[in-house]
Design an enzyme around this catalytic site. Structure first.
Site, PDB file in Angstrom:
ATOM      1  CG  HIS A 229      -0.240  -0.141   2.515  1.00  0.00           C
ATOM      2  ND1 HIS A 229       0.167  -1.360   3.000  1.00  0.00           N
ATOM      3  CD2 HIS A 229       0.160   0.775   3.445  1.00  0.00           C
ATOM      4  CE1 HIS A 229       0.766  -1.195   4.166  1.00  0.00           C
ATOM      5  NE2 HIS A 229       0.787   0.097   4.458  1.00  0.00           N
TER       6      HIS A 229
ATOM      7  CG  HIS B 132       1.141   5.401   4.174  1.00  0.00           C
ATOM      8  ND1 HIS B 132       0.422   5.328   5.343  1.00  0.00           N
ATOM      9  CD2 HIS B 132       1.857   4.243   4.113  1.00  0.00           C
ATOM     10  CE1 HIS B 132       0.689   4.184   5.968  1.00  0.00           C
ATOM     11  NE2 HIS B 132       1.555   3.513   5.235  1.00  0.00           N
TER      12      HIS B 132
HETATM   13  P1  AMP Z   1       2.126   0.493   7.276  1.00  0.00           P
HETATM   14  O1  AMP Z   1       2.752   0.775   8.609  1.00  0.00           O
HETATM   15  O2  AMP Z   1       2.820   1.161   6.132  1.00  0.00           O
HETATM   16  O3  AMP Z   1       1.917  -0.989   7.049  1.00  0.00           O
HETATM   17  O4  AMP Z   1       0.708   1.176   7.322  1.00  0.00           O
HETATM   18  C1  AMP Z   1      -0.459   0.505   7.690  1.00  0.00           C
HETATM   19  C2  AMP Z   1      -1.547   1.545   7.845  1.00  0.00           C
HETATM   20  O5  AMP Z   1      -2.802   0.897   7.773  1.00  0.00           O
HETATM   21  C3  AMP Z   1      -1.503   2.293   9.175  1.00  0.00           C
HETATM   22  O6  AMP Z   1      -1.322   3.683   8.910  1.00  0.00           O
HETATM   23  C4  AMP Z   1      -2.874   1.996   9.802  1.00  0.00           C
HETATM   24  O7  AMP Z   1      -3.413   3.106  10.467  1.00  0.00           O
HETATM   25  C5  AMP Z   1      -3.701   1.591   8.587  1.00  0.00           C
HETATM   26  N1  AMP Z   1      -4.804   0.688   8.859  1.00  0.00           N
HETATM   27  C6  AMP Z   1      -4.769  -0.490   9.525  1.00  0.00           C
HETATM   28  N2  AMP Z   1      -5.978  -1.058   9.532  1.00  0.00           N
HETATM   29  C7  AMP Z   1      -6.802  -0.228   8.842  1.00  0.00           C
HETATM   30  C8  AMP Z   1      -8.185  -0.273   8.505  1.00  0.00           C
HETATM   31  N3  AMP Z   1      -8.985  -1.277   8.874  1.00  0.00           N
HETATM   32  N4  AMP Z   1      -8.708   0.756   7.791  1.00  0.00           N
HETATM   33  C9  AMP Z   1      -7.914   1.791   7.421  1.00  0.00           C
HETATM   34  N5  AMP Z   1      -6.603   1.880   7.706  1.00  0.00           N
HETATM   35  C10 AMP Z   1      -6.054   0.887   8.414  1.00  0.00           C
END
Ligand code: AMP
Ligand code: ZN
Length: 141
Positions: A104, A106
């Site tokens: 993903h 950001h």
């Molecule tokens: P990363 O640390 O790059 O893997 O980012 C994962 C991101 O996913 C974090 O910023 C979380 O806040 C976000 N996240 C986790 N679960 C959900 C969810 N159910 N809906 C939206 N965002 C999420």
């Protein structure tokens, strides 16, 4: 490698519609939805619908549609939030801060003086060390 989807992956479950998300954009291949714990309001995740863990697992053919989606959603969220800047961040593997092992990006709205500092920067010992690091990378390309 890219796989259709995984049963226990939270972003696969969002892509399947098994759990809710606050969607802002969708194509055949990609989803964009708000991060549940935003760095700033409007913080959006752009996610391939197919399961893949990291950048190295992504089919290169997805690159064009991905850039199109990030430009489109990024411009819209800057307008919607009044942001003056935008960070595009993508973490690979836990050592880099990847918490969700489904690829993903950001998109983070940024504002003058918002205080979100960049990483601290260091330096090389000398030009020899810097050249050796560059040579080690070039040898593997
Ligand atoms: P990363 O640390 O790059 O893997 O980012 C994962 C991101 O996913 C974090 O910023 C979380 O806040 C976000 N996240 C986790 N679960 C959900 C969810 N159910 N809906 C939206 N965002 C999420
Ligand atoms: Zn997944």
């Amino acid at each position: 490698m890219a796989e259709p989807q995984q049963a226990d992956c939270i972003f696969c479950r969002i892509a399947r519609g098994d759990i809710p998300s606050t969607s802002v954009y969708e194509t055949d291949e990609l989803l964009a939805f708000l991060d549940i714990n935003p760095v700033s309001k409007g913080h959006t995740l752009v996610v391939p619908k197919a399961h893949m863990e990291a950048l190295f697992d992504m089919p290169s053919a997805l690159g064009g549609p991905l850039i199109e989606a990030m430009k489109r959603v990024g411009a819209a969220l800057m307008q919607a939030t009044g942001a003056q800047g935008l960070n595009v961040v993508q973490n690979n593997y836990p050592a880099a801060g990847q918490q969700v092992p489904h690829l993903h990006w950001h998109l983070i709205p940024r504002f003058e003086g918002d205080g979100h500092e960049a990483w601290p920067q260091g330096s090389y010992r000398d030009a020899e060390e810097m050249n050796a690091v560059a040579a080690a990378i070039r040898e593997r390309l």
